[in-house]
Design an enzyme around this catalytic site. Structure first.
Site, PDB file in Angstrom:
ATOM      1  CB  SER A 137      35.966 -24.629  53.086  1.00 39.64           C
ATOM      2  OG  SER A 137      36.617 -24.112  54.239  1.00 39.64           O
ATOM      3  CE1 TYR A 150      32.508 -19.997  51.698  1.00 41.09           C
ATOM      4  CE2 TYR A 150      33.774 -21.236  53.317  1.00 41.09           C
ATOM      5  CZ  TYR A 150      33.650 -20.681  52.060  1.00 41.09           C
ATOM      6  OH  TYR A 150      34.668 -20.832  51.151  1.00 41.09           O
TER       7      TYR A 150
END
Length: 273
Positions: A137, A150
């Protein structure tokens, strides 16, 4: 096609994984599309019966991953591009998350990706090369409230992938950390587990929800062409940010982090080493 590559893509039933599979197939390549539930792939299987193999796979099952990779290799005789894409989201504050939720989250986003890498590397090494794309990410460089786990899972995958790239480059295996921006993947709906909210965090939760906003993110297909180009590069980068806005955001965050370090440089330099 004689020059068609063979892809193994995890999390291929929806979102980015589905878009990557469709792009590879449209490019004339062959795809082993792995997912816990392969029913959403039926339409693609009918369209490309000779070039798409759906593979039921739970990446949290290490032995199941090794067995699944053997089936993937048997399907087309080799693997050229492996996309470690399967992922989920644990949404909530750090204090709110249960042990079960945290472990389940890391089992998919970190350990699952490690199991896939471990399972494919003997095959890539034996054939003298291949590509391993580790999907992380653009926000993996730092934590953010409500999505801390996350970010933690993606940061851990970032770090181990840097080490992995060094370890396998001598075998002709190229590893790229693919830092994805925000896309309309369904992660915040179908792929999300929510914590039980604590009232004390409601003001911050409201602030974060306002910051996320309701703007519609780009469709996953808009990122797929970049993955196709990346897989074809003879000397790919170790890291690549996917998304124009995300690229700018990462540069801004890096500069802010550098400025923060500089502001406390006097304290850092007191100690030797």
């Amino acid at each position: 096609m004689a020059n068609a590559r063979v892809w193994l893509i995890t999390g291929a039933s929806r979102g980015l994984g589905r878009a990557f599979a469709e792009a590879a197939l449209a490019d004339g390549d062959r795809v082993v599309a792995a997912a816990r539930n392969v029913e959403p792939l039926e339409e693609l299987t009918e369209k490309y019966p000779d070039r798409l193999v759906p593979l039921p796979l739970d990446v949290t099952d290490r032995q199941g991953v090794f067995d699944g990779v053997e089936r993937a290799v048997a399907a087309f005789g080799r693997l050229d591009v492996v996309v470690n894409n399967a992922g989920v989201l644990l949404y909530g504050m750090v204090e709110e998350a249960t042990e079960e939720q945290i472990r389940a989250h890391m089992d998919v986003n970190f350990f699952g990706a490690v199991w896939v890498a471990q399972a494919v590397l003997p095959h890539l090494r034996a054939q003298g090369g291949g590509r391993l794309l580790q999907v992380t990410s653009m926000g993996s460089g730092g934590g953010m409230a409500t999505v801390g786990f996350y970010g933690a899972g993606k940061a851990a995958l970032d770090s181990v992938s840097e080490a992995l790239a060094m370890e396998v480059e001598g075998f002709g295996v190229k590893v790229t950390i693919v830092q994805m921006g925000g896309y309309n993947t369904g992660l915040f709906t179908a792929g999300t587990t929510n914590t039980e909210p604590l009232a004390q965090y409601q003001p911050l939760r409201t602030e974060m929800e306002a910051m996320w906003g309701d703007a519609v993110a780009p469709e996953p297909g808009t990122a797929a062409s970049v993955i196709i180009k990346l897989a074809a590069l003879p000397d790919p980068p170790r890291r690549l940010i996917i998304g124009s806005q995300s690229f700018d955001h990462v540069l801004e965050m890096d500069q802010a982090q550098a400025d923060l370090y500089r502001s406390w440089e006097h304290l850092s330099r007191i100690a030797p080493g």
